[in-house]
Write an enzyme that holds these catalytic residues in place. Structure first.
Site, PDB file in Angstrom:
ATOM      1  N   ALA A 151      29.323  44.886  -1.955  1.00 20.17           N
ATOM      2  CA  ALA A 151      28.295  44.149  -2.690  1.00 20.17           C
ATOM      3  C   ALA A 151      28.863  43.540  -3.970  1.00 20.17           C
ATOM      4  O   ALA A 151      29.655  44.166  -4.665  1.00 20.17           O
ATOM      5  CB  ALA A 151      27.139  45.075  -3.037  1.00 20.17           C
ATOM      6  N   ASN A 169       1.109   1.548   7.095  1.00 18.63           N
ATOM      7  CA  ASN A 169       0.792   0.766   5.902  1.00 18.63           C
ATOM      8  C   ASN A 169       0.779   1.602   4.634  1.00 18.63           C
ATOM      9  O   ASN A 169       0.984   1.083   3.550  1.00 18.63           O
ATOM     10  CB  ASN A 169      -0.568   0.088   6.060  1.00 18.63           C
ATOM     11  CG  ASN A 169      -0.534  -0.938   7.182  1.00 18.63           C
ATOM     12  OD1 ASN A 169       0.285  -1.847   7.163  1.00 18.63           O
ATOM     13  ND2 ASN A 169      -1.388  -0.764   8.173  1.00 18.63           N
ATOM     14  N   TYR A 221      30.032  35.815  -3.456  1.00 19.98           N
ATOM     15  CA  TYR A 221      30.473  34.441  -3.267  1.00 19.98           C
ATOM     16  C   TYR A 221      31.853  34.460  -2.622  1.00 19.98           C
ATOM     17  O   TYR A 221      32.806  35.018  -3.196  1.00 19.98           O
ATOM     18  CB  TYR A 221      30.547  33.662  -4.597  1.00 19.98           C
ATOM     19  CG  TYR A 221      31.213  32.325  -4.391  1.00 19.98           C
ATOM     20  CD1 TYR A 221      30.639  31.395  -3.521  1.00 19.98           C
ATOM     21  CD2 TYR A 221      32.424  31.993  -4.989  1.00 19.98           C
ATOM     22  CE1 TYR A 221      31.257  30.175  -3.262  1.00 19.98           C
ATOM     23  CE2 TYR A 221      33.038  30.772  -4.740  1.00 19.98           C
ATOM     24  CZ  TYR A 221      32.454  29.877  -3.876  1.00 19.98           C
ATOM     25  OH  TYR A 221      33.067  28.673  -3.613  1.00 19.98           O
ATOM     26  N   ARG A 274       0.801  -1.229   0.000  1.00 17.96           N
ATOM     27  CA  ARG A 274       0.000   0.000   0.000  1.00 17.96           C
ATOM     28  C   ARG A 274       0.831   1.275   0.000  1.00 17.96           C
ATOM     29  O   ARG A 274       0.310   2.375  -0.164  1.00 17.96           O
ATOM     30  CB  ARG A 274      -0.959  -0.004   1.201  1.00 17.96           C
ATOM     31  CG  ARG A 274      -2.186  -0.859   0.911  1.00 17.96           C
ATOM     32  CD  ARG A 274      -3.221  -0.695   1.984  1.00 17.96           C
ATOM     33  NE  ARG A 274      -2.947  -1.547   3.128  1.00 17.96           N
ATOM     34  CZ  ARG A 274      -3.457  -1.345   4.347  1.00 17.96           C
ATOM     35  NH1 ARG A 274      -4.219  -0.294   4.577  1.00 17.96           N
ATOM     36  NH2 ARG A 274      -3.187  -2.180   5.326  1.00 17.96           N
TER      37      ARG A 274
HETATM   38 CA    CA Z   1      -0.651  -5.243   9.929  1.00 12.69          CA
END
Ligand code: CA
Ligand code: UD1
Length: 453
Positions: free
Chosen positions: A378, A225, A364, A15
């Site tokens: 900047a 499940n 960076y 499931r």
């Molecule tokens: Ca079960």
């Protein structure tokens, strides 16, 4: 008496509708089975045996570091059959505790209580009462309250289906007796399976008193499940972690909007705004504030730090009083000093930035050592990669890097140096002086715009 733990994990998990075996689906960032292994270790298991299913080889290979024995159950013939497969691997232990790979939140405290309460008998059983018991095995008791047997839903009579006390599946039993009972279990039932639950009836007919205990919460014994149940247990787990943090003095703006996948340790008066995700080990010092939508992974945040919205910090250290973000990215080995500012759209990797320095906008910084009191303008970029190798940039104390500069590593900027805006710096810049490396501005006298023909 030494304890062995069997973890049943041979279910297909149909499931889930997944290529991944069910017990490998993560809850709080770790496979379901990992949570169960932790519980087994927490109750002091001398030996842990995990029963996995045919085709489920991914399970042992993904959890190769786990301290357990792996046993394959080639055919899924029932829970009793599954436990039987594990017993040869547990020949040395006195008692056996049965847990489930898809029941991740079982608490060691509950298990310890079950183990202790049943210490004087051969069989202990964890049960619970449910308003709607459908689907579960029912606990059949004698009028005097003694447990007689368990009947599975599919085999139960109308009257038995009315019983609201059900089997969680978790039992603890004397190993030798369990082996004997399992040897006598048949598959003479509706599902043609060897039921572990039949052991209860065999034990009571052998005159064994079955002792029962109950979990603190139903979530502890909730099995997963499908993905909806997984999400539900995830929220439950996160809520509990949030409550624990709040009890210890952390403000969480909305405990329904936080995800801790790992461990988060906060000193007093930390404030966590909404949508925080923490992964791995995270530590946050007193009085720090984490803004909305941040991701913190394996990092250490000092005292009185402000992390503004949408910042991502991984494998980094942030010194006390620093201000990070909004929209900052600190990558592994970023080491940010006391009272530093790292602003928006700034990425820092493998670099140390000493106390009081500022990298406020659009930069960076990679493979760099920046001194104290430096101002990085900047748009400054450290050009750390030449296409083959990485090189370091060193910036001395008190330097000022003009906006939109490219620092082509390896390169050093001296203490107190000033770099003119827009420079491409390829040679070391001396201390205290202004270095400019860009085309000179000229104004052309008498120049005229071309005219349209
Ligand atoms: Ca079960
Ligand atoms: C089982 C119990 C039921 C209990 C319920 C709680 C039995 C017969 N019934 O029912 O009394 O109320 O759990 O959830 O035990 N597994 C294997 N190999 C097998 C069969 C099962 O590893 O051959 C594992 C599954 O992966 C699963 C667990 O055992 O994790 C339970 O098996 P399942 O068949 O789902 O039992 P239930 O019908 O839920």
């Amino acid at each position: 008496m030494s304890l062995g733990v069997v973890i049943l994990a041979a279910g297909k998990g149909t499931r889930m509708r997944s290529a991944l075996p069910k017990v490998l689906h993560p809850l709080a960032g770790r496979p379901l089975l990992h949570h169960v292994l932790d519980a087994a270790e927490a109750v002091g298991a001398a030996r842990i045996c995990v029963v996995f299913g045919h085709g489920g080889e991914l399970v042992p290979s993904r959890l190769a570091d786990a301290d357990c024995v792996w046993v394959e159950q080639p055919e899924r013939l029932g829970t009793g059959h599954a436990v039987q497969q594990a017993l040869p691997a547990l020949a040395e232990v006195g008692r056996v505790l049965v847990l489930y790979g898809d029941v991740p939140l079982i608490e060691a405290e509950t298990l310890n209580r079950l183990i202790a309460d049943s210490a004087d008998t051969a069989l202990g059983l964890l049960t619970m009462r449910l308003a709607d018991p459908s689907g579960y095995g029912r606990i059949v008791r004698a009028p005097n309250g003694k447990v007689l047997r368990i009947v599975e839903q599919k085999d139960a009579s109308e009257a038995e289906r009315g019983i609201t006390e059900v089997n969680t599946g978790i039992i603890v039993a004397d190993r030798a007796r369990l082996a004997d009972w399992l040897g006598r279990v048949t598959n003479d039932n509706v599902q043609r399976e060897y039921y572990l639950t039949d052991v209860i009836g065999l034990a009571t007919s052998d005159g064994v008193d079955v002792v029962t205990a109950q979990p603190e919460t139903l979530e502890e014994v909730a099995g997963i499940n499908d993905r909806a149940q997984l999400a539900e247990l995830e929220r439950y787990y996160q809520r509990r972690v949030a409550e624990c943090l709040m009890q210890r003095g952390t403000t969480i703006i909305d405990p329904a909007r936080i995800d801790i996948r790992g461990t988060l340790e906060c000193d007093r008066d930390v404030v966590l705004d909404v949508n925080l995700i923490c992964e791995g080990r995270v530590r946050i010092g007193a009085d720090s504030r984490i803004g909305p939508n941040c991701v913190l992974k394996d990092c250490e945040i000092g005292q009185g730090v402000e992390v503004l919205a949408n910042s991502l910090i991984e494998g980094a250290r942030v010194g006390p009083g620093a201000r990070i973000g909004p929209f900052a990215r600190l990558r592994p080995e970023a080491d940010i000093g006391r009272d530093c500012h790292v602003g928006n759209f700034v990425e820092i990797k493998k670099s140390s930035i000493a106390d009081g320095s500022k990298v406020n906008h659009l930069s960076y910084i990679g493979d760099a050592d920046i001194g104290v009191g430096v101002n990085v303008g900047a748009g400054t970029i450290t050009c750390n990669y030449d296409g083959a190798n990485k090189h370091r940039t060193v910036i001395g104390d008190g330097a000022f890097i003009g906006s939109n500069s490219a620092l082509v590593a390896p390169v050093a900027i001296g203490p107190g140096a000033t770099i003119g805006a827009g420079s491409v710096i390829v040679h070391d810049a001396p201390p205290e002086l202004l270095t400019v490396a860009r085309g000179r501005q000229v104004t052309v006298e008498g120049w005229q715009r071309p005219l349209k023909k």
